[in-house]
Write an enzyme that holds these catalytic residues in place. Structure first.
Site, short mmCIF file in Angstrom:
data_model
loop_
_atom_site.label_atom_id
_atom_site.label_comp_id
_atom_site.label_asym_id
_atom_site.label_seq_id
_atom_site.Cartn_x
_atom_site.Cartn_y
_atom_site.Cartn_z
N CYS A 1 2.88 -10.25 7.91
CA CYS A 1 4.14 -9.51 8.03
C CYS A 1 4.34 -9.01 9.45
O CYS A 1 5.44 -9.06 9.99
CB CYS A 1 4.15 -8.29 7.12
SG CYS A 1 3.64 -8.62 5.43
N ASP A 2 3.28 -8.48 10.06
CA ASP A 2 3.45 -7.69 11.28
C ASP A 2 2.82 -8.30 12.54
O ASP A 2 3.05 -7.79 13.64
CB ASP A 2 2.87 -6.28 11.07
CG ASP A 2 3.64 -5.54 9.98
OD1 ASP A 2 4.85 -5.80 9.84
OD2 ASP A 2 3.03 -4.72 9.27
N CYS B 1 -0.95 -5.95 6.82
CA CYS B 1 -0.44 -7.29 6.56
C CYS B 1 -0.21 -8.04 7.88
O CYS B 1 0.82 -7.83 8.55
CB CYS B 1 0.86 -7.21 5.76
SG CYS B 1 1.59 -8.82 5.39
C1 LIG Z 1 3.70 -1.86 5.26
C2 LIG Z 1 4.02 -3.19 4.60
C3 LIG Z 1 4.83 -4.09 5.28
C4 LIG Z 1 5.15 -5.30 4.69
N1 LIG Z 1 5.96 -6.16 5.38
C5 LIG Z 1 6.34 -7.31 4.80
C6 LIG Z 1 7.22 -8.20 5.47
O1 LIG Z 1 7.66 -7.95 6.60
N2 LIG Z 1 7.56 -9.35 4.83
C7 LIG Z 1 7.09 -9.67 3.58
O2 LIG Z 1 7.45 -10.71 3.05
N3 LIG Z 1 6.23 -8.85 2.93
C8 LIG Z 1 5.85 -7.69 3.50
N4 LIG Z 1 4.98 -6.86 2.85
C9 LIG Z 1 4.46 -7.28 1.53
C10 LIG Z 1 5.53 -7.00 0.46
O3 LIG Z 1 5.97 -5.67 0.57
C11 LIG Z 1 4.98 -7.26 -0.93
O4 LIG Z 1 4.47 -8.56 -1.00
C12 LIG Z 1 6.06 -7.08 -1.98
O5 LIG Z 1 6.67 -5.82 -1.89
C13 LIG Z 1 5.51 -7.27 -3.40
O6 LIG Z 1 6.56 -7.07 -4.27
P1 LIG Z 1 6.35 -6.68 -5.80
O7 LIG Z 1 7.73 -6.66 -6.36
O8 LIG Z 1 5.34 -7.55 -6.41
O9 LIG Z 1 5.72 -5.22 -5.84
P2 LIG Z 1 5.84 -3.89 -4.99
O10 LIG Z 1 6.74 -4.00 -3.83
O11 LIG Z 1 4.43 -3.48 -4.76
O12 LIG Z 1 6.52 -2.89 -6.03
C14 LIG Z 1 5.84 -2.47 -7.17
C15 LIG Z 1 6.77 -1.60 -7.97
O13 LIG Z 1 6.17 -1.31 -9.23
C16 LIG Z 1 6.35 0.06 -9.54
N5 LIG Z 1 5.30 0.42 -10.48
C17 LIG Z 1 3.96 0.27 -10.36
N6 LIG Z 1 3.33 0.70 -11.47
C18 LIG Z 1 4.31 1.13 -12.32
C19 LIG Z 1 4.31 1.72 -13.61
N7 LIG Z 1 3.17 1.95 -14.29
N8 LIG Z 1 5.50 2.06 -14.16
C20 LIG Z 1 6.67 1.84 -13.50
N9 LIG Z 1 6.72 1.28 -12.29
C21 LIG Z 1 5.56 0.94 -11.69
C22 LIG Z 1 6.33 0.76 -8.20
O14 LIG Z 1 6.99 2.03 -8.28
C23 LIG Z 1 7.10 -0.24 -7.34
O15 LIG Z 1 8.48 -0.02 -7.50
C24 LIG Z 1 4.64 -5.64 3.41
C25 LIG Z 1 3.82 -4.73 2.73
C26 LIG Z 1 3.52 -3.52 3.31
C27 LIG Z 1 2.65 -2.53 2.57
#
Ligand SMILES: Cc1cc2nc3c(=O)[nH]c(=O)nc-3n(C[C@H](O)[C@H](O)[C@H](O)COP(=O)(O)OP(=O)(O)OC[C@H]3O[C@@H](n4cnc5c(N)ncnc54)[C@H](O)[C@@H]3O)c2cc1C
Length: 326
Positions: A143-144, A140
Site C-alpha cells: 500500500c505505502d 503494508c
Molecule cells: C494503514 C493502512 C493502509 C492501507 N492502505 C491500503 C491501500 O492504499 N490500498 C489497498 O488496497 N489496501 C490498503 N490497506 C489494506 C486494506 O485496508 C484492507 O485490505 C481492506 O480494508 C480489507 O477490507 P475488509 O472489508 O476485508 O475489512 P476491513 O477494512 O478490515 O473492515 C472490517 C470491518 O468489520 C467490522 N467488524 C469486525 N468485527 C465485527 C463484528 N464482530 N461485528 C460487526 N462488525 C465487525 C469492522 O468494524 C470493520 O468495519 C491498508 C490497510 C491499512 C491498515
C-alpha cells in the site's frame, strides 16, 4: 434477554470494502441486505490518508472519502446500514442466529462475513504516534511503499510476509534495513535466501526497535538495540514498516467455522463458501495473502453472488436477478 427476533434474508457483518461491496450487489439483487458496521465504520482504510491503487481514482483518494462513497453507493440501492457489533453467532442449526450488542437476536437466511483483520504493531508510543499522524509508519508495504521511492526504510519482521514485503520495498527504496529479533528468520529458506541475496537489503539479527524517531510530524529514523550486546544505534529512515503479522477478526466464529491456525476463515477454493451452508466470507477475514482493498471488494462481490445463488437454489420463488449485470 433478547428483543423481538428479527428475520433477515442477508446479513453482512463489517463495513470495509468487502462488506460494502457485498451490500451493493446484494441490494441490487433484491436480497434486502442488513449490514452491521462494527466499531470501525469504513474498516481499515479509514486509518489511511492516501489510497492510490484502487482503480477508478486517477488522482488517488483518502481512505475515509473512499469508504464514504462505498457506503453511499450501497445506500443508494437501499442497503440497511446499521451501527452495532456482532457479539455472538450460532451456526449449529438450520437457522443461522446472530446477536447484536449481546441482546438483539437476528435469524438469517444467509450471512456474509466481512470482519477483516487487524495488523499487529509493536506497541511503542513513538510508533503509534507516527502511525496516527500518517507520518511514516505502515503495516503494508504494497500500500505505502511507493511513497518511499529512493528513500531509506526500516522493516521489522522475520516471517514469510516480512521477507516478501522487504523484497518488495527493495525494488522501490534506496536501502531497506530489516530488523530480526532472533538470530535467524522464521521464514521459509527460499524467502530468507531471497532477502539475503538482495543487495540493498541489510539484515540486522538479534535486533529490536527501541524508538521510532521523528521531528514531531514525520519519521526521520529508528533507534535499535542488539538484544545480545545491548548496544544501541540510530538508523536514518523515512519509513518504518511493521510486518509482524495480522490478526483476523474471527474469534466469534470459532467452533462453527473452519479456521486456519492463525484464525483466518477457510473458504472453499474459488468461492466465498465456508463449511456452513449459507455462510459466506469475504475480504481480509479469509485472506492472509493479498490483503488489499480491491481484493476485499472482489470477494465481497463473490460472496453476494454466492449468497444469491444459494437462496435461489433453496427457494424457487427467489430468482437469481439479472440486475447484477445491468
Ligand atoms: C494503514 C493502512 C493502509 C492501507 N492502505 C491500503 C491501500 O492504499 N490500498 C489497498 O488496497 N489496501 C490498503 N490497506 C489494506 C486494506 O485496508 C484492507 O485490505 C481492506 O480494508 C480489507 O477490507 P475488509 O472489508 O476485508 O475489512 P476491513 O477494512 O478490515 O473492515 C472490517 C470491518 O468489520 C467490522 N467488524 C469486525 N468485527 C465485527 C463484528 N464482530 N461485528 C460487526 N462488525 C465487525 C469492522 O468494524 C470493520 O468495519 C491498508 C490497510 C491499512 C491498515
Amino acid at each position: 434477554m433478547s428483543d423481538t427476533i428479527e428475520h433477515v434474508k442477508c446479513l453482512i457483518i463489517g463495513s470495509g470494502p468487502a462488506g460494502y461491496t457485498a451490500a451493493i450487489y446484494a441490494a441490487r439483487a433484491n436480497m434486502n441486505p442488513v449490514l452491521y458496521q462494527g466499531t470501525q465504520p469504513g474498516g481499515q482504510l479509514t486509518t489511511t490518508n492516501e489510497v492510490e491503487n484502487f482503480p477508478g481514482y486517477p488522482e488517488g483518494v483518502t481512505g475515509p472519502e473512499m469508504m464514504m462513497q462505498l457506503q453511499a453507493q450501497a445506500q443508494r440501492f437501499e442497503a440497511d446500514i446499521r451501527d452495532g457489533w456482532i457479539t455472538k453467532v450460532d451456526f449449529s442449526g438450520d437457522i443461522h442466529k446472530v446477536w447484536v450488542n449481546e441482546t438483539k437476536e437476528i435469524h438469517c437466511d444467509t450471512v456474509i462475513i466481512s470482519t477483516g483483520a487487524s495488523a499487529k504493531y509493536l506497541g511503542l508510543d513513538s510508533e503509534q504516534k507516527y502511525l496516527k499522524l500518517g507520518g511514516g509508519v505502515s503495516a503494508c508495504a504494497v500500500c505505502d511503499g511507493f511513497f518511499y521511492r529512493n528513500q531509506e526504510v526500516v522493516i521489522v519482521g522475520a516471517g514469510d510476509s516480512a521477507c516478501e514485503e522487504a523484497h518488495y520495498l527493495s525494488k522501490l527504496c534506496k536501502k531497506v534495513t530489516m530488523l530480526v529479533r532472533r538470530d535467524e528468520f522464521r521464514a521459509s529458506k527460499i524467502m530468507a535466501d531471497r532477502v539475503k541475496n538482495t543487495q540493498n537489503i541489510e539484515i540486522l539479527f538479534n535486533t529490536e526497535t527501541d524508538e521510532v524517531l521523528g521531528d514531531g510530524q514525520v519519521v526521520t529514523g529508528v533507534r535499535v538495540f542488539n538484544n545480545q550486546t545491548k548496544v544501541k544505534q540510530e538508523l536514518p529512515a523515512t519509513g518504518f514498516f511493521v510486518a509482524i503479522g495480522h490478526k483476523p477478526n474471527t474469534d466469534i466464529f470459532k467452533g462453527f467455522l473452519n479456521l486456519d491456525e492463525t484464525g483466518y476463515i477457510i473458504n472453499k477454493p474459488g468461492t466465498s463458501k465456508t463449511n456452513i451452508d449459507g455462510v459466506f466470507v469475504s475480504g481480509d477475514a479469509a485472506d492472509h495473502v493479498y490483503r488489499q482493498a480491491i481484493t476485499a471488494a472482489g470477494t465481497g462481490c463473490m460472496a453476494a453472488l454466492d449468497a444469491e445463488r444459494y437462496l435461489a437454489a433453496k427457494d424457487a420463488s427467489f430468482e437469481v436477478s439479472t440486475s447484477t449485470y445491468n
